[in-house]
Write a protein that holds these residues in place. Structure first.
Motif, PDB file in Angstrom:
ATOM      1  N   ALA A  17       0.432  -1.374  -0.066  1.00 46.54           N
ATOM      2  CA  ALA A  17      -0.280  -0.073   0.225  1.00 46.54           C
ATOM      3  C   ALA A  17       0.900   1.423   0.027  1.00 46.54           C
ATOM      4  CB  ALA A  17      -0.865  -0.249   1.293  1.00 46.54           C
ATOM      5  N   ARG A  18       2.047   0.959   0.782  1.00 45.16           N
ATOM      6  CA  ARG A  18       2.849   2.495   0.963  1.00 45.16           C
ATOM      7  C   ARG A  18       3.645   2.860  -0.381  1.00 45.16           C
ATOM      8  NH1 ARG A  18       3.780   4.327   6.279  1.00 45.16           N
ATOM      9  NH2 ARG A  18       3.257   3.328   7.636  1.00 45.16           N
ATOM     10  N   ALA A  19       3.844   1.017  -0.737  1.00 42.74           N
ATOM     11  CA  ALA A  19       5.042   0.972  -2.525  1.00 42.74           C
ATOM     12  C   ALA A  19       3.670   1.993  -3.616  1.00 42.74           C
ATOM     13  CB  ALA A  19       5.568   0.237  -2.857  1.00 42.74           C
ATOM     14  N   ARG A  20       2.398   1.550  -2.831  1.00 37.69           N
ATOM     15  CA  ARG A  20       1.293   2.188  -3.971  1.00 37.69           C
ATOM     16  C   ARG A  20       0.960   3.408  -4.318  1.00 37.69           C
ATOM     17  NH1 ARG A  20      -2.506  -0.213  -7.440  1.00 37.69           N
ATOM     18  NH2 ARG A  20      -2.150  -2.491  -5.926  1.00 37.69           N
ATOM     19  N   ALA A  21       1.072   3.635  -2.702  1.00 37.03           N
ATOM     20  CA  ALA A  21       0.605   5.454  -2.978  1.00 37.03           C
ATOM     21  C   ALA A  21       2.170   6.069  -3.119  1.00 37.03           C
ATOM     22  CB  ALA A  21       0.564   5.797  -1.226  1.00 37.03           C
ATOM     23  N   THR A  22       3.227   5.981  -3.219  1.00 34.88           N
ATOM     24  CA  THR A  22       4.149   6.339  -3.086  1.00 34.88           C
ATOM     25  C   THR A  22       4.948   6.437  -4.664  1.00 34.88           C
ATOM     26  OG1 THR A  22       6.014   5.335  -2.264  1.00 34.88           O
ATOM     27  CG2 THR A  22       4.901   7.181  -1.072  1.00 34.88           C
ATOM     28  N   ALA A  23       4.449   5.752  -5.363  1.00 32.84           N
ATOM     29  CA  ALA A  23       5.120   5.351  -6.545  1.00 32.84           C
ATOM     30  C   ALA A  23       5.076   6.605  -7.426  1.00 32.84           C
ATOM     31  CB  ALA A  23       4.489   4.316  -7.517  1.00 32.84           C
ATOM     32  N   THR A  24       5.982   6.612  -8.558  1.00 35.66           N
ATOM     33  CA  THR A  24       6.173   8.253  -9.575  1.00 35.66           C
ATOM     34  C   THR A  24       5.535   7.752 -10.449  1.00 35.66           C
ATOM     35  OG1 THR A  24       7.914   7.158 -10.395  1.00 35.66           O
ATOM     36  CG2 THR A  24       7.979   8.267  -8.793  1.00 35.66           C
ATOM     37  N   ALA A  25       4.470   6.245 -10.858  1.00 38.76           N
ATOM     38  CA  ALA A  25       4.214   6.421 -11.765  1.00 38.76           C
ATOM     39  C   ALA A  25       2.895   6.897 -11.981  1.00 38.76           C
ATOM     40  CB  ALA A  25       3.591   5.038 -12.556  1.00 38.76           C
ATOM     41  N   ASP A  26       2.948   7.775 -13.178  1.00 40.20           N
ATOM     42  CA  ASP A  26       1.303   8.098 -13.766  1.00 40.20           C
ATOM     43  C   ASP A  26       0.436   7.593 -13.506  1.00 40.20           C
ATOM     44  OD1 ASP A  26      -0.172  10.543 -14.067  1.00 40.20           O
ATOM     45  OD2 ASP A  26       0.460  10.704 -15.768  1.00 40.20           O
ATOM     46  N   ASP A  27      -0.633   7.315 -12.313  1.00 42.76           N
ATOM     47  CA  ASP A  27      -1.239   6.437 -12.431  1.00 42.76           C
ATOM     48  C   ASP A  27      -2.847   6.887 -11.235  1.00 42.76           C
ATOM     49  OD1 ASP A  27      -3.389   4.705 -12.187  1.00 42.76           O
ATOM     50  OD2 ASP A  27      -2.319   2.670 -11.202  1.00 42.76           O
ATOM     51  N   PRO A  28      -3.902   7.588 -12.415  1.00 48.58           N
ATOM     52  CA  PRO A  28      -4.791   9.115 -11.953  1.00 48.58           C
ATOM     53  C   PRO A  28      -5.567   7.873 -10.967  1.00 48.58           C
ATOM     54  CG  PRO A  28      -5.867   8.720 -14.075  1.00 48.58           C
ATOM     55  CD  PRO A  28      -3.949   7.865 -13.608  1.00 48.58           C
ATOM     56  N   SER A  29      -5.758   6.641 -11.279  1.00 47.12           N
ATOM     57  CA  SER A  29      -6.821   5.557 -10.098  1.00 47.12           C
ATOM     58  C   SER A  29      -6.207   4.988  -8.800  1.00 47.12           C
ATOM     59  CB  SER A  29      -7.057   4.650 -10.701  1.00 47.12           C
ATOM     60  OG  SER A  29      -5.653   3.770 -11.320  1.00 47.12           O
ATOM     61  N   TRP A  30      -4.846   5.701  -8.456  1.00 53.62           N
ATOM     62  CA  TRP A  30      -4.135   5.048  -7.641  1.00 53.62           C
ATOM     63  C   TRP A  30      -4.693   5.519  -6.549  1.00 53.62           C
ATOM     64  CZ3 TRP A  30      -2.791   7.648  -3.454  1.00 53.62           C
ATOM     65  CH2 TRP A  30      -2.021   8.984  -3.452  1.00 53.62           C
ATOM     66  N   PRO A  31      -5.517   6.294  -6.184  1.00 56.93           N
ATOM     67  CA  PRO A  31      -6.259   6.597  -4.467  1.00 56.93           C
ATOM     68  C   PRO A  31      -7.533   5.285  -4.552  1.00 56.93           C
ATOM     69  CG  PRO A  31      -5.835   8.463  -5.707  1.00 56.93           C
ATOM     70  CD  PRO A  31      -5.642   7.862  -6.924  1.00 56.93           C
ATOM     71  N   GLU A  50      -2.274   7.213   8.944  1.00 58.47           N
ATOM     72  CA  GLU A  50      -0.306   6.740   8.559  1.00 58.47           C
ATOM     73  C   GLU A  50       0.067   7.009   6.520  1.00 58.47           C
ATOM     74  OE1 GLU A  50       0.553   3.685  11.277  1.00 58.47           O
ATOM     75  OE2 GLU A  50       0.226   4.732  12.317  1.00 58.47           O
ATOM     76  N   VAL A  51      -0.792   6.109   6.147  1.00 54.39           N
ATOM     77  CA  VAL A  51      -0.287   5.414   4.783  1.00 54.39           C
ATOM     78  C   VAL A  51      -1.034   6.975   4.122  1.00 54.39           C
ATOM     79  CG1 VAL A  51      -1.575   3.990   2.961  1.00 54.39           C
ATOM     80  CG2 VAL A  51      -0.184   3.499   5.307  1.00 54.39           C
ATOM     81  N   CYS A  52      -1.730   7.754   4.913  1.00 56.12           N
ATOM     82  CA  CYS A  52      -3.005   8.783   3.809  1.00 56.12           C
ATOM     83  C   CYS A  52      -2.341   9.590   3.245  1.00 56.12           C
ATOM     84  CB  CYS A  52      -4.235   8.714   3.819  1.00 56.12           C
ATOM     85  SG  CYS A  52      -5.029   7.580   3.454  1.00 56.12           S
ATOM     86  N   ARG A  86     -13.699   5.456   4.164  1.00 56.47           N
ATOM     87  CA  ARG A  86     -12.273   6.938   4.824  1.00 56.47           C
ATOM     88  C   ARG A  86     -10.759   6.648   4.949  1.00 56.47           C
ATOM     89  NH1 ARG A  86     -10.816   2.708   9.824  1.00 56.47           N
ATOM     90  NH2 ARG A  86      -9.377   1.746   7.926  1.00 56.47           N
ATOM     91  N   THR A  87     -10.545   6.283   3.888  1.00 54.02           N
ATOM     92  CA  THR A  87      -9.283   6.420   3.157  1.00 54.02           C
ATOM     93  C   THR A  87      -9.562   7.352   2.156  1.00 54.02           C
ATOM     94  OG1 THR A  87      -9.025   3.800   2.714  1.00 54.02           O
ATOM     95  CG2 THR A  87      -7.525   4.993   1.351  1.00 54.02           C
ATOM     96  N   LEU A  88     -10.147   7.495   1.381  1.00 54.63           N
ATOM     97  CA  LEU A  88     -10.396   8.481   0.748  1.00 54.63           C
ATOM     98  C   LEU A  88     -10.915   9.987   1.166  1.00 54.63           C
ATOM     99  CD1 LEU A  88     -13.163   7.313  -2.019  1.00 54.63           C
ATOM    100  CD2 LEU A  88     -10.738   6.691  -2.008  1.00 54.63           C
ATOM    101  N   ALA A  89     -11.749  10.197   2.352  1.00 53.95           N
ATOM    102  CA  ALA A  89     -11.204  11.078   3.234  1.00 53.95           C
ATOM    103  C   ALA A  89     -10.335  11.250   3.262  1.00 53.95           C
ATOM    104  CB  ALA A  89     -12.617  10.926   4.164  1.00 53.95           C
ATOM    105  N   HIS A  90      -9.186  10.551   4.056  1.00 51.93           N
ATOM    106  CA  HIS A  90      -8.425  11.158   4.561  1.00 51.93           C
ATOM    107  C   HIS A  90      -7.207  11.665   3.402  1.00 51.93           C
ATOM    108  CE1 HIS A  90      -8.391   7.915   8.519  1.00 51.93           C
ATOM    109  NE2 HIS A  90      -9.063   8.886   8.684  1.00 51.93           N
TER     110      HIS A  90
END
Length: 262
Positions: A17-31, A50-52, A86-90
């Protein structure tokens, strides 16, 4: 009944989850993918915060702000499961915080409180306190105290509250409250440059310039080598401290001896 996720699997999922969140690839659906990851490990509010928070900051730093990928409607939607909601809100509220959009953040949390199917979690309420404190609204201090009763020593939550006290320049006893909060065990490590930065600002407001300079110099020294993300802010605060100290010394009346013993 689905068996609980064991610790190794949870750790691996959290790393993903952390890797996906901080990846540099341009993925507009990552949230949404991140929300799926956190749902998969049944993340609690602390893990989500913490992750969000880190994800929203990393995305902003990379020029891919969450505010351009999600909308208020995504945050307020009621058809999703609680963890995804909750994730999207955070993510979205954290992005508003990092942009200092306090009135917008306040309104969105108030709308969220009306539509949510369950009470708002501690981190979301901390973000609400930040929005109020950042506008120097006194009711923010009440929300802050309420959040502190539940936050324990959760660093991300305490950082949000510290940020609000730092931003709210016209709060009654705001600088004193900031210094008190900074002394809590989760923040009082003496090695966190952000905490030291905010402490320096509070000391400047209290006229304790030499202490503030000591704090900001420690903050600069604690930055990782080559870190430029907050270096300019620290140097700017140091300049403000020096200017405020010099102005104070210039305005202080010089006592001239009359030759008559007092």
């Amino acid at each position: 009944m689905t068996p609980p996720t064991n610790r190794p699997d949870r750790a691996a999922a959290l790393h993903k989850a952390r890797a996906r969140a901080t990846a540099t690839a341009d993925d507009p659906s990552w949230p949404l993918h991140l929300a799926e990851d956190l749902h998969g490990i049944r993340a609690d509010w602390k893990t989500s915060a913490e992750v969000c928070a880190d994800a929203a900051w990393a995305a902003r730093s990379a020029g891919r702000s969450v505010l351009g990928l999600l909308s208020p409607e995504d945050v307020l939607a009621t058809h999703r499961d609680p963890i995804t909601t909750r994730t999207l809100a955070h993510l979205y509220l954290s992005a508003l915080r990092f942009d200092f959009r306090c009135p917008t953040l306040q309104r969105l949390v108030e709308q969220l409180a009306q539509t949510a199917r369950q009470p708002l979690d501690c981190y979301t309420r901390a973000l609400y306190a930040f929005a109020l404190l950042g506008q120097s609204r006194p009711e923010g201090l009440t929300v802050l105290d309420e959040v502190l009763t539940e936050a324990e020593e959760h660093p991300k939550t305490l950082h949000v509250l510290l940020h609000g006290l730092w931003l709210g320049q016209d709060l009654n006893q705001g600088a004193e409250r900031l210094l008190a909060l900074s002394s809590r065990p989760a923040l009082a490590t003496g090695t966190d440059p952000i905490v030291l930065f905010r402490v320096a600002g509070a000391l400047r407001r209290l006229g304790r310039y030499d202490e503030g300079l000591s704090a900001i110099d420690r903050a600069i020294d604690c930055l990782p080598p080559g870190d430029i993300s907050v270096h300019a802010d620290l140097v700017r605060e140091r300049s403000l401290l020096c200017a405020a100290r010099d102005l104070h010394q210039h305005r202080s009346p010089t006592r001239v001896s009359s030759g008559v013993p007092s």
